[in-house]
Motif scaffolding. Structure first.
Motif, PDB file in Angstrom:
ATOM      1  N   GLN A  31       0.825  -1.192   0.000  1.00 32.41           N
ATOM      2  CA  GLN A  31       0.000   0.000   0.000  1.00 32.41           C
ATOM      3  C   GLN A  31       0.869   1.257   0.000  1.00 32.41           C
ATOM      4  O   GLN A  31       2.015   1.215   0.438  1.00 32.41           O
ATOM      5  N   PRO A  32       0.295   2.393  -0.476  1.00 30.56           N
ATOM      6  CA  PRO A  32       1.055   3.644  -0.394  1.00 30.56           C
ATOM      7  C   PRO A  32       1.277   4.053   1.054  1.00 30.56           C
ATOM      8  O   PRO A  32       0.502   3.709   1.943  1.00 30.56           O
ATOM      9  N   CYS A  33       2.334   4.836   1.225  1.00 29.46           N
ATOM     10  CA  CYS A  33       2.660   5.255   2.593  1.00 29.46           C
ATOM     11  C   CYS A  33       1.561   6.184   3.133  1.00 29.46           C
ATOM     12  O   CYS A  33       1.009   5.927   4.208  1.00 29.46           O
ATOM     13  N   GLY A  34       1.257   7.239   2.403  1.00 31.64           N
ATOM     14  CA  GLY A  34       0.172   8.111   2.798  1.00 31.64           C
ATOM     15  C   GLY A  34       0.518   9.105   3.874  1.00 31.64           C
ATOM     16  O   GLY A  34      -0.256  10.048   4.121  1.00 31.64           O
ATOM     17  N   PRO A  51       5.401  10.079  -1.444  1.00 34.01           N
ATOM     18  CA  PRO A  51       5.108   9.426  -2.716  1.00 34.01           C
ATOM     19  C   PRO A  51       5.443   7.936  -2.727  1.00 34.01           C
ATOM     20  O   PRO A  51       5.111   7.253  -3.697  1.00 34.01           O
ATOM     21  N   ARG A  84       5.754   3.750  -1.576  1.00 34.16           N
ATOM     22  CA  ARG A  84       4.891   2.749  -1.009  1.00 34.16           C
ATOM     23  C   ARG A  84       5.276   2.510   0.444  1.00 34.16           C
ATOM     24  O   ARG A  84       6.305   2.990   0.917  1.00 34.16           O
ATOM     25  N   CYS A  85       4.505   1.720   1.151  1.00 30.57           N
ATOM     26  CA  CYS A  85       4.719   1.492   2.579  1.00 30.57           C
ATOM     27  C   CYS A  85       6.155   1.040   2.825  1.00 30.57           C
ATOM     28  O   CYS A  85       6.647   0.094   2.191  1.00 30.57           O
TER      29      CYS A  85
END
Length: 1436
Positions: free
Chosen positions: A988-991, A1001, A1003-1004
């Protein structure tokens, strides 16, 4: 020489250009004759046959040799007749080229094109034929030499000797094919390789073996062992074959190697590296050889109950235990035994604090006694850990022996650092601590070493001069060149070469031996060579049956000049071999003396080290260091009384014994025999082989298994309880300390995950796995599994992404092959790998060239260095620990072969290294079905525990720390990590927001959770101070405005243009000033020239005046000379006439002197003749005297013989003489009494009265004699009056009736003696003797005197018996019987003569009367012829 260097220089590219030119023109015969042949002749000159030109010459020869088609064109040109013009009649240059290529270029000896040149060269004759013969001999064994073995074409060679760091023989070794060093062509590349990567090849202290051809045909090969003592990367990089220094044991081995010095490559010789580190074993073996006995033998040898410690009082032990009341019960018991037992053994399971208890024991001993403690470990890392623990506890009197410590704290405590410090050694270094005698001896040793160094140099040059390899002939010169030392006149030194010494007889003969018979046949037109040819043919016939001239009869070798050519070279070679053998023997002896002196110098320097050790309380060293410095550590002032051995169960028993001394009184062994045993290189000697040698059973294990009292630690402080549960079946009593349950959870895994076993079914790699393909034997010993290696590296990368420092992670494997595979995969994953020294050494020794690029970097601790992941084998990780341990078990096969994993000790070490996480990667089916029963049982127990706890998985159960997602399925392959956990998290994206406010920008990702290192790529806009619009990335720092920068650039360009104009104007002004200065200087020059011309005019005038004056004076001198000559001629005439007259007078005087000299010479000659005659007469007289001496010696010998016979007779008569002496004694007594009475009567004043009284006295004496029955009255009177015969006359006078006593007439003699002294003249013979004395003739005078005394002595002997008797009696009283016997014999001779005449005392009186009357000495007087008694008395 300049041509050679320019052709061989890499920048000039002369070799490539020359090769191209020859390749283009070699088909032209004129080119071969006019260009190539002179070039080869130039390359073969004496100036280039030196050592300094060797490398360039070999390079150039190799370039010419590889020209395509050149050898074939040379063969075709040689096949043509000599006069065709393609090549000269004697192509010695081509012959030298072929011979040199065969000697120096690899593989050339078996080249058919080169071999084809031999026959045409032999047909040409001269020097070419001689070289072709040598080439045939050189290539005769090429097929046999290159057919066997797997070498790379190069061969070993003995190059020389070196004295530093120890006496050694420099040898170049051929590398095996595929070695990485062979890939480097330049010296700089090779130097970098040997410095940084090639440490495993021919390592220092490595044991090597030289396998040499057999000495006799059919014999076994000679194996010569040595150690590498000199390994200089610069020496090794000088050529493709590395050069190292080998140290041999004294004896015939080193002599056999030195004999080949300077001979070039040795055919059939192979250098084998047997061990990479012989240093750790050699000192121990030497100590065992010199060990007088085992200290503390009752405990250490016989395992008897230990005796009590005698130097620690019980009260101090009790106090030390009370001060350490925080120890757990097992630690208290272990410390008590360590302080009370003379030999104490402490067993410590993993993590129980063995080092901690050892430190406490040291502190207690140091605080309660004055004993010195020596701490001994197997590894340098363990030693540093132990000593650092003592430092942390305040112990500072520590000295570390050895220099391989990687601890910064220990460097200042190293022995040599302390000894060389200014405060310890003073300004003079270590030598200043030595006494005067030691310094004097040190100076003597150094002086002797300097002298031996010169001797080594001389012997090396002598061996080089006796080189066995044939030297190629100089092109165009026929026989070998008559050069000198092998260095041309144009050498690098620039100095002119010294003139060569005149050749010796042996050198002349050697040169003559190399003359070719063909040359003699060619020159047979002259009579000299025809005779020489005939002599050679006769010698050939005489020596036809001899194969070896050196083994032939001595008498045949006397005429060595007549040897046929075929036997000269073998004889010269035999002589050279003998001379080389003698020189090699001398050189070996010198090297041995150098080694002994260097050892003595080291021992002298050790005196300063001893002073440092004497002050230390704690001495730390490894077992190897203890063996190397045994003499230093066992001295009376240094030898420690307490020895503590860490890792005792991992040390061979021999290593422990050599660390002890006869002064050791307390030994403490700390270890665990249930972990790894000591290492042995030979499996057949290990206990696992079942052969019964049990070499790897340590002293610790042997004593424990024998029931020796020991203490066991019971509480572990390392592993989480989930991990320690795996070894509880090995240590049933082991307990966990409460602190280990509080270890933090493992990041990236689900809570409670401490032990994981990732099970797979991918089989292990085969024997042809990359990295081991070139060493099939090692591929069979070591194993690898590429799948496990990649999976392990992926797991490590995942944990690093979770935020773990790389130094907290360790990858373990049982095999070196897998370790090498791990290193390769970690490099591909951009993970820094750290290997400790032991792993690196083992890997280089096993993998050779494949491991050459692997570097070390581990400090030997639980993890790697900062930012590095430690990769290690299980065997080299004992005693260490780490937070996370990833283990790849490698073995995966259907046969159940588990190899190293079958030993419970190794499994125990593997399972007990981790603190927080233990991750195992392997094939559970292979381990459960192991072919070894013990391994099957042990792994079954372990795997069951893991499976019950839920740790048996097919992949890594990764958990995202941010989102909490569990990756499913598990990460079972390396590519799964990139797909489902790319950054250590989920997909999943980091967020999360970045510090700048923009969204992350990426990913996790598990790393950098706070985004401190994140980079924002969003574009942002702003205005500069000048109002211009500026754009940049958000993470980029605020930069300068581009518009402002362009403006500044234009302004800068304008400023530079103005500066250039100003500079040009200044330059022109400077030129004008220079021109003006030049014009002014020209004017000044012209003025000076004008003044000079005026000065020259004045000078010319003065010169003319002087010239005229000179001519006038010359004329006057000429007139004066003419007048002087006339006057001199007249004077000379007068002087000559006067001289003629004087000469005539002198001649007359000379003639007169000559005549006088002639007369004088004649007189001298006459005098010499007289002197010669006198000398002859003296010689004759001398000979007569010598004869007289010899005659005298004979007479003396005869006298001696007569004396001996007389002594024999005297012995027989001694008894009789003794009786007669008694009778004579009575007569003497009577005579004495009569004499006393007569003296009293004679004192009367009246003569008549006296005469009457005397007569009465005589009558009385006669009557007394008659009354006594004795008849010797007359003899008694004779004795008393000392006159023979007088006694009878007096008796007759006394009994006579004649009364006219007073009218006794007196003889003439009496009348003459009445008051008148008549002096008779001296005898003529006496006068003659005196005259002879005056004339200086003592010998003649002695003869005259002897003749005069002889009759008197006889008369005295005959006429004085009384005196003789008195003398004889005196001698008897002095106990000299032999002398008395001689005196008696002299007395008896006249009496015996009287008896022969019928004489009696009365007859003797008659003879006296006749004598007095002048009647001679006849018989008694005739009747009527005698006078009255008075007349007889008067006559007497």
């Amino acid at each position: 020489m300049d041509l050679l260097y320019r052709l061989a220089h890499s920048k000039e590219k002369g070799a490539d250009r020359l090769r191209s030119a020859i390749a283009a023109c070699c088909h032209d015969g004129a080119f071969l004759r006019d260009c190539l042949e002179p070039l080869l002749t130039k390359l073969g000159c004496d100036a280039l046959c030196t050592v300094s030109c060797r490398q360039q010459l070999e390079q150039l020869l190799g370039a010419i040799y590889t020209v395509p088609g050149l050898l074939q064109q040379l063969e075709a040109a040689l096949q043509l007749p000599a006069g065709t013009g393609c090549l000269p009649a004697d192509p010695s240059g081509v012959a030298w080229f072929a011979l040199s290529v065969a000697q120096r270029v690899d593989g050339a000896r078996s080249d058919p094109a080169l071999l084809a040149l031999i026959a045409p060269l032999e047909a040409r004759g001269g020097a070419a034929k001689q070289a072709a013969k040598q080439l045939r001999v050189l290539t005769s064994g090429a097929a046999a030499g290159e057919g066997g073995g797997g070498g790379g074409g190069a061969e070993e060679a003995v190059l020389g000797v070196a004295l530093k760091p120890r006496p050694c023989v420099m040898v170049s070794a051929a590398l095996p094919p595929g070695h990485r060093a062979l890939q480097h062509r330049t010296e700089q590349e090779r130097l970098r390789f040997w410095r940084e990567f090639g440490h495993g090849t021919l390592a220092s202290d490595a044991l090597v073996c030289l396998a040499m051809p057999p000495a006799a045909q059919g014999g076994p090969p000679r194996l010569v062992f040595a150690t590498v003592v000199r390994r200089d990367p610069e020496d090794m990089a000088m050529g493709p074959d590395p050069m190292v220094g080998l140290a041999f044991e004294p004896g015939p081995d080193v002599e056999s190697v030195l004999q080949h010095m300077g001979e070039g490559p040795l055919p059939g010789t192979v250098l084998v590296q047997a061990s990479s580190n012989f240093l750790s074993s050699k000192p121990v073996l030497r100590c065992l050889q010199s060990l007088p006995g085992v200290p503390l033998a009752p405990e250490l040898v016989h395992a008897r109950p230990p005796a009590a410690v005698d130097y620690l009082p019980p009260a101090s032990v009790e106090q030390a235990l009370q001060q350490r009341s925080t120890l757990d019960p097992s630690q208290q018991q272990a410390l008590t035994q360590a302080l009370t037992q003379r030999v104490a053994i402490i067993q410590g399971p993993p993590g129980t604090g063995k080092t901690f208890v050892g430190v406490e024991a040291c502190l207690a001993i140091l605080g309660s006694s004055s004993q010195k403690i020596m701490c001994v470990t197997y590894t340098n890392h363990a030693l540093d850990q132990f000593l650092e623990a003592l430092l942390d506890r305040g112990v500072t009197d520590i000295v570390r022996v050895g220099g391989r410590s990687k601890s910064e704290r220990m460097k200042q405590l190293q022995l040599k650092e302390i000894a060389s410090a200014p405060a310890s050694a003073g300004a003079g270094g270590k030598a200043s601590n030595l006494g005067q005698a030691e310094r004097r001896r040190l100076w003597q040793v150094q002086t002797e070493l300097d002298g031996l160094q010169e001797e080594v140099k001389a012997l090396t040059e002598r061996l080089a001069a006796l080189e066995d390899a044939p030297r190629p002939p100089a092109p165009g010169s026929g026989p070998l060149p008559q050069g000198g030392s092998g260095r041309g006149a144009g050498g690098r030194s620039g100095r002119q070469a010294a003139p060569a010494p005149p050749p010796t007889a042996a050198e002349q003969w050697r040169r003559r031996a190399e003359l070719d018979v063909a040359g003699a046949e060619k020159a047979a037109a002259t009579a000299h060579f025809r005779e020489r040819l005939a002599a050679l043919k006769a010698a050939e016939a005489r020596w036809a049956h001899v194969a070896d001239p050196a083994a032939g009869p001595v008498e045949m070798l006397e005429d060595i000049w007549a040897l046929p050519p075929r036997l000269r070279a073998p004889l010269a070679a035999a002589w050279r071999r003998g001379a080389r053998g003698e020189a090699a023997e001398e050189l070996a002896g010198v090297l041995e003396r150098v080694g002994r002196l260097q050892q003595e110098r080291t021992e002298l320097y050790d005196g300063s080290l001893e002073a440092v050790l004497r002050k230390a309380r704690v001495i730390g060293c490894t077992t190897t260091g203890a063996a190397m410095h045994q003499a230093l550590l066992t001295g009376p002032s240094v030898a420690p009384g307490v020895v503590m051995v860490e890792e005792a169960a991992e040390i061979l028993e021999a290593h422990v014994i050599t660390a002890l001394s006869q002064r050791t009184k307390h030994v403490i062994l700390i270890g665990d025999h249930k972990q790894l045993r000591p290492k042995v290189d030979n499996w057949e000697l290990a206990v696992q082989s079942g052969n019964g040698y049990n070499l790897n059973v340590s002293l610790f294990e042997r004593l424990v298994l024998a029931g020796f009292p020991h203490a066991t630690l019971g509480v572990q402080h390392r592993m989480h309880p989930d991990i320690s549960r795996l070894i509880k079946h090995t240590y049933p009593a082991l307990q966990d300390h409460p602190s280990v349950a509080g270890h933090p959870p493992v990041l990236g895994l689900a809570p409670g995950r401490r032990v994981l076993f990732i099970n797979h079914d991918v089989e292990e790699d085969g024997a042809a796995r990359r990295g081991w393909s070139a060493r099939q034997d090692l591929a069979q010993q070591s194993k690898s599994n590429g799948h496990e290696a990649r999976l392990a590296v992926a797991c490590v990368s995942y944990f690093v992404q979770q935020g773990y420092d790389a130094s907290r992670i360790v990858i373990l494997t049982p095999y070196l092959g897998q370790l090498m595979e791990l290193h390769r995969e970690m490099a591909a994953a951009r993970l820094d790998a750290a290997l400790n020294d032991r792993d690196l050494r083992d890997l280089r020794a096993a993998a050779g060239a494949e491991a050459a690029g692997i570097k070390g970097g581990g400090n030997g601790g639980g993890g790697g260095g900062a930012g590095s992941v430690r990769a290690a084998t299980i065997d080299n990780c004992q005693g260490e620990e780490s937070d996370l341990v990833v283990a790849t078990l490698v073995r995966s096969n259907p046969k159940g072969s588990v190899g190293f994993l079958r030993e419970p000790e190794r499994i125990n070490v593997l399972l007990s290294r981790a603190r927080h996480l233990l991750l195992l990667i392997g094939n559970a089916q292979t381990l459960r079905g192991a072919s070894n029963a013990a391994a099957r049982h042990h792994w079954g127990v372990v795997l069951n525990k893991i499976e019950v706890a839920g740790g048996m998985v097919d992949g890594l159960p990764a958990v995202c720390q941010q989102h909490g997602h569990v990756t499913h399925p598990f990460l079972a392959a390396p590519e799964d990590f990139a797909a489902r956990a790319p950054n250590g998290g989920c997909t999943q994206p980091c967020g999360d927001s970045l510090p700048c406010g923009h969204a992350c920008p990426l990913r996790c990702h598990a790393y950098d959770r706070d985004h401190a290192n994140a980079f924002c790529r969003e574009l942002v806009y702003s205005y500069c101070d000048a109002g211009h619009l500026v754009s940049r990335r958000c993470s980029d720092p605020a930069g300068a405005c581009g518009t402002c920068a362009e403006i500044r650039r234009v302004q800068e360009e304008e400023r530079r243009r103005v500066e250039e104009l100003e500079k040009d104007a200044a330059r022109k002004r400077a030129q004008a000033d220079v021109q003006k200065a030049k014009m002014e200087a020209r004017v000044e020059e012209l003025k000076k020239k004008q003044a000079l011309l005026e000065t020259q005019l004045a000078s010319r005038k003065a010169a003319v005046e002087l010239e005229l004056q000179q001519k006038r004076l010359e004329k006057e001198v000429a007139v004066t000379e003419h007048a002087n000559r006339r006057e001199l001629a007249a004077w000379e005439k007068d002087r000559r006439e006067e001289a003629a007259r004087e000469l005539e007078r002198l001649e007359q005087d000379a003639k007169a002197q000559d005549a006088a000299k002639a007369i004088e010479a004649e007189a001298e000659a006459a005098a010499r003749r007289a002197a010669a005659a006198q000398a002859a007469e003296l010689a004759r007289v001398q000979r007569e005297l010598e004869q007289l001496d010899r005659s005298t010696d004979r007479q003396l010998q005869e006298i001696v013989n007569q004396k001996r016979r007389a002594e024999a007779v005297a012995g027989e008569k001694l008894g009789g003489l003794a009786r007669r002496a008694q009778a004579d004694a009575a007569v003497y007594i009577t005579a004495a009494k009569f004499k006393q009475a007569a003296v009293g009567v004679a004192a009367a004043p009246d003569p008549k009265t006296a005469l009457a009284a005397l007569r009465a006295l005589l009558q009385q004496h006669s009557a007394a004699a008659a009354a006594g029955g004795g008849g010797g009255a007359g003899d008694a009177l004779d004795l008393a009056l000392d006159a023979p015969g007088l006694g009878d006359v007096l008796l007759r006078y006394a009994t006579s009736t004649d009364t006219a006593a007073g009218a006794i007439s007196v003889g003439d003699g009496a009348r003459r003696g009445a008051g008148t002294t008549v002096q008779a003249p001296l005898p003529a013979r006496l006068l003659r003797g005196l005259d002879l004395l005056k004339e200086g003739k003592p010998l003649d005078a002695l003869d005259v005197f002897s003749a005069m005394l002889k009759p008197k002595e006889e008369a005295a002997a005959a006429g004085q018996p009384g005196a003789g008797l008195q003398r004889s009696l005196g001698l008897l009283m002095e106990r000299k019987p032999l002398d008395a016997l001689n005196a008696f014999s002299g007395m008896l001779k006249p009496k015996q003569a009287d008896r022969r005449l019928g004489a009696t005392p009365r007859a003797a009186a008659a003879r006296v009367r006749c004598t007095a009357r002048g009647g001679g000495s006849g018989g008694p007087a005739a009747p009527g012829g005698g006078g009255p008694p008075a007349a007889e008395l008067d006559a007497v």
